[in-house]
Write a protein that holds these residues in place. Structure first.
Motif, PDB file in Angstrom:
ATOM      1  N   ILE A   1      40.710  42.010  26.186  1.00  0.00           N
ATOM      2  CA  ILE A   1      39.114  42.465  26.378  1.00  0.00           C
ATOM      3  C   ILE A   1      38.584  41.966  25.147  1.00  0.00           C
ATOM      4  O   ILE A   1      37.428  41.214  25.737  1.00  0.00           O
ATOM      5  N   LYS A   2      38.781  42.220  24.243  1.00  0.00           N
ATOM      6  CA  LYS A   2      38.022  41.749  23.093  1.00  0.00           C
ATOM      7  C   LYS A   2      38.335  39.814  22.991  1.00  0.00           C
ATOM      8  O   LYS A   2      37.074  39.557  22.625  1.00  0.00           O
ATOM      9  N   ASN A   3      39.011  39.274  23.359  1.00  0.00           N
ATOM     10  CA  ASN A   3      39.128  37.678  22.999  1.00  0.00           C
ATOM     11  C   ASN A   3      37.582  37.078  24.730  1.00  0.00           C
ATOM     12  O   ASN A   3      37.473  36.637  24.537  1.00  0.00           O
ATOM     13  N   LEU A   4      37.284  38.530  25.125  1.00  0.00           N
ATOM     14  CA  LEU A   4      36.582  38.337  26.510  1.00  0.00           C
ATOM     15  C   LEU A   4      35.318  38.168  25.977  1.00  0.00           C
ATOM     16  O   LEU A   4      34.307  38.336  26.905  1.00  0.00           O
ATOM     17  N   LYS A   5      34.774  39.044  24.510  1.00  0.00           N
ATOM     18  CA  LYS A   5      33.971  39.250  24.255  1.00  0.00           C
ATOM     19  C   LYS A   5      33.529  40.706  24.393  1.00  0.00           C
ATOM     20  O   LYS A   5      31.996  40.077  24.596  1.00  0.00           O
ATOM     21  N   PHE A   6      33.562  41.595  25.257  1.00  0.00           N
ATOM     22  CA  PHE A   6      33.070  42.398  25.834  1.00  0.00           C
ATOM     23  C   PHE A   6      32.506  43.701  24.334  1.00  0.00           C
ATOM     24  O   PHE A   6      33.376  43.183  23.554  1.00  0.00           O
ATOM     25  N   LYS A   7      31.323  44.364  24.398  1.00  0.00           N
ATOM     26  CA  LYS A   7      31.464  44.561  22.908  1.00  0.00           C
ATOM     27  C   LYS A   7      31.354  46.209  22.929  1.00  0.00           C
ATOM     28  O   LYS A   7      31.836  46.820  21.823  1.00  0.00           O
ATOM     29  N   LYS A   8      31.979  46.850  24.406  1.00  0.00           N
ATOM     30  CA  LYS A   8      32.453  48.157  24.361  1.00  0.00           C
ATOM     31  C   LYS A   8      33.653  48.639  25.367  1.00  0.00           C
ATOM     32  O   LYS A   8      33.959  47.455  26.328  1.00  0.00           O
ATOM     33  N   ILE A   9      33.862  49.651  25.186  1.00  0.00           N
ATOM     34  CA  ILE A   9      35.422  49.716  26.627  1.00  0.00           C
ATOM     35  C   ILE A   9      35.609  51.221  26.663  1.00  0.00           C
ATOM     36  O   ILE A   9      35.096  52.406  25.051  1.00  0.00           O
ATOM     37  N   ALA A  10      35.828  51.104  28.039  1.00  0.00           N
ATOM     38  CA  ALA A  10      36.063  52.789  27.718  1.00  0.00           C
ATOM     39  C   ALA A  10      37.247  52.748  28.862  1.00  0.00           C
ATOM     40  O   ALA A  10      38.155  51.370  29.078  1.00  0.00           O
ATOM     41  N   ILE A  11      37.753  54.040  29.049  1.00  0.00           N
ATOM     42  CA  ILE A  11      39.551  54.187  28.987  1.00  0.00           C
ATOM     43  C   ILE A  11      39.296  55.870  29.440  1.00  0.00           C
ATOM     44  O   ILE A  11      38.879  56.516  29.346  1.00  0.00           O
ATOM     45  N   GLU A  12      39.880  55.322  31.042  1.00  0.00           N
ATOM     46  CA  GLU A  12      40.250  56.937  31.490  1.00  0.00           C
ATOM     47  C   GLU A  12      41.288  57.529  30.765  1.00  0.00           C
ATOM     48  O   GLU A  12      42.171  56.712  29.601  1.00  0.00           O
ATOM     49  N   LYS A  13      41.074  59.132  31.014  1.00  0.00           N
ATOM     50  CA  LYS A  13      42.379  60.004  30.250  1.00  0.00           C
ATOM     51  C   LYS A  13      43.824  59.546  30.672  1.00  0.00           C
ATOM     52  O   LYS A  13      44.007  59.252  31.552  1.00  0.00           O
ATOM     53  N   ILE A  14      44.240  60.222  29.643  1.00  0.00           N
ATOM     54  CA  ILE A  14      45.591  59.400  29.836  1.00  0.00           C
ATOM     55  C   ILE A  14      47.078  60.222  29.291  1.00  0.00           C
ATOM     56  O   ILE A  14      46.345  61.570  28.998  1.00  0.00           O
ATOM     57  N   PRO A  15      47.238  60.942  30.799  1.00  0.00           N
ATOM     58  CA  PRO A  15      48.047  62.231  30.488  1.00  0.00           C
ATOM     59  C   PRO A  15      48.727  62.932  29.123  1.00  0.00           C
ATOM     60  O   PRO A  15      49.938  61.190  28.747  1.00  0.00           O
ATOM     61  N   ASN A  16      48.717  63.555  28.403  1.00  0.00           N
ATOM     62  CA  ASN A  16      49.451  63.743  26.550  1.00  0.00           C
ATOM     63  C   ASN A  16      50.651  64.201  27.195  1.00  0.00           C
ATOM     64  O   ASN A  16      51.448  65.080  26.769  1.00  0.00           O
ATOM     65  N   ILE A  17      51.403  63.058  27.629  1.00  0.00           N
ATOM     66  CA  ILE A  17      53.016  63.913  27.614  1.00  0.00           C
ATOM     67  C   ILE A  17      53.906  62.746  28.051  1.00  0.00           C
ATOM     68  O   ILE A  17      53.559  61.090  28.497  1.00  0.00           O
ATOM     69  N   GLY A  18      55.074  62.277  27.630  1.00  0.00           N
ATOM     70  CA  GLY A  18      56.119  61.374  27.469  1.00  0.00           C
ATOM     71  C   GLY A  18      54.850  60.160  26.737  1.00  0.00           C
ATOM     72  O   GLY A  18      54.804  60.135  25.438  1.00  0.00           O
ATOM     73  N   MET A  19      55.089  59.365  26.632  1.00  0.00           N
ATOM     74  CA  MET A  19      54.693  57.911  26.447  1.00  0.00           C
ATOM     75  C   MET A  19      52.742  58.108  26.653  1.00  0.00           C
ATOM     76  O   MET A  19      52.781  57.628  25.607  1.00  0.00           O
ATOM     77  N   GLY A  20      52.608  58.850  27.196  1.00  0.00           N
ATOM     78  CA  GLY A  20      50.888  59.429  26.924  1.00  0.00           C
ATOM     79  C   GLY A  20      50.807  59.789  25.674  1.00  0.00           C
ATOM     80  O   GLY A  20      49.938  59.649  25.015  1.00  0.00           O
ATOM     81  N   LEU A  21      51.909  60.438  24.960  1.00  0.00           N
ATOM     82  CA  LEU A  21      51.636  61.238  23.691  1.00  0.00           C
ATOM     83  C   LEU A  21      51.127  59.171  22.371  1.00  0.00           C
ATOM     84  O   LEU A  21      50.829  59.674  21.578  1.00  0.00           O
TER      85      LEU A  21
END
Ligand code: TXA
Ligand code: MG
Length: 310
Positions: free
Chosen positions: A278-298
């Motif tokens: 995403i950085k290399n595609l030169k986007f200026k902003k990122i949004a990210i969906e909620k990641i469950p806070n369990i297992g590797m999600g932590l």
């Protein structure tokens, strides 16, 4: 096969001459140098632009190799037998007569040790008569590299050689556990806390504020793609790259999937390369969906929180 061997020999040749070489591991690529050599270790800090106050992890092939450098204890042996080689780093008491460079530990009386799981790096370590200190092979505070191409992206021609070991299978740094005195987790990572708790038969805590003092490099503004990241996003704005963990019906060219079915291990593996893309595609902003806070999600949420601080 022949080529692999000659590449390992080339890495050894350069390391023996106190140069830095990038090495593959299951977590992220490391910027490695002879842990017993002041000259070699100072090159790591210079290349990475990393403050010398932030100590390095030392990589070994087997448990018996650490005997001259630090004190083993029973928790270490239990965890080693269960998880190593693998994405777990142990903080142990440094031995007084150890040959580890003072720049590795920043003069501390403890040492971080790890046994990486990657065939080429394991072969390389076996061929050396010293262990390898290696931080992640990225410029300080930037995104960690998970392939040879990522390391090139970070350092260009400044680095003499990158040992290619394919893309990192875990994709997030090792979990760090302090085993000096009472066991405690200092960094969330490739091995989940509850799995470690089970082996030690005790509850373990991860204390982020305490961690800030003990592990300076783990404080804010790490793993950063250098653009704002909006966490727990339900929708994207038109100028944002949108990172998702489950399949959406609509197709949008600004969607980036870490996984399409909430598989958090897969999401962890894809996190850094997606941020880099995403950085290399030169986007200026990122949004990210909620990641469950369990297992590797932590561990994923921990990295995202730091990456989103600016
Ligand atoms: O997965 C990994 O651990 C990767 C690969 C290359 O092995 N390495 C890595 O290194 O993540 P680095 O330098 O990016 O992070 C190491 C962390 C730092 O935050 C440092 O402060 C902490 O380990 N550390 C090193 N020695 C320590 C010590 N004696 N006590 C407490 N923390 C320590
Ligand atoms: Mg790092």
């Amino acid at each position: 096969m022949k080529k692999d061997l000659s590449n390992i020999k080339k890495a050894k040749y350069l390391l023996d001459k106190n140069h830095c070489v990038a090495i593959p591991t299951e977590t992220v690529y490391g910027l490695a140098a002879n842990a017993y050599s002041d000259t070699a270790i100072l090159k790591i800090f210079k290349l990475k632009k990393r403050p010398k106050s932030n100590p390095l992890i030392v990589h070994y092939c087997k448990a018996e190799d650490i005997k001259n450098d630090c004190e083993l204890n029973s928790s270490f042996i239990k965890l080693y037998n269960k998880f190593c080689p693998g994405p777990l780093t142990f903080i142990l008491k440094l031995k007084k007569n150890s040959k580890i460079s003072k720049y590795v530990t920043n003069g501390k009386k403890t040492l971080a040790v790890r046994f990486p799981k990657n065939l080429k790096t394991e072969k390389l370590l076996k061929s050396l008569n010293y262990p390898l200190a290696a931080p992640s092979a990225n410029i300080y505070t930037q995104i960690s590299p998970v392939s040879k191409k990522d390391v090139k992206d970070e350092f260009g021609k400044k680095i003499k050689f990158i040992l290619d070991g394919g893309s990192s299978r875990v994709g997030l740094e090792s979990t760090i556990i302090n085993l000096v005195n009472k066991a405690e987790i200092l960094r969330l990572g490739g091995i989940e806390i509850n799995k470690i708790s089970k082996v030690l038969k005790k509850k373990l805590k991860y204390n982020r504020s305490k961690n800030k003092i003990q592990v300076p490099g783990q404080s804010n503004f790490h793993y950063s793609p250098g653009i704002p990241i909006r966490l727990n996003a339900k929708k994207q704005f038109s100028d944002e790259a949108f990172i998702l963990i489950q399949k959406r019906k609509r197709f949008d060219k600004n969607y980036f999937y870490l996984t399409k079915n909430k598989n958090l291990k897969e999401a962890g593996k894809n996190l850094y390369n997606t941020l880099r893309k995403i950085k290399n595609l030169k986007f200026k902003k990122i949004a990210i969906e909620k990641i469950p806070n369990i297992g590797m999600g932590l561990a994923i949420n921990d990295r995202l929180k730091r990456a989103s601080k600016r």
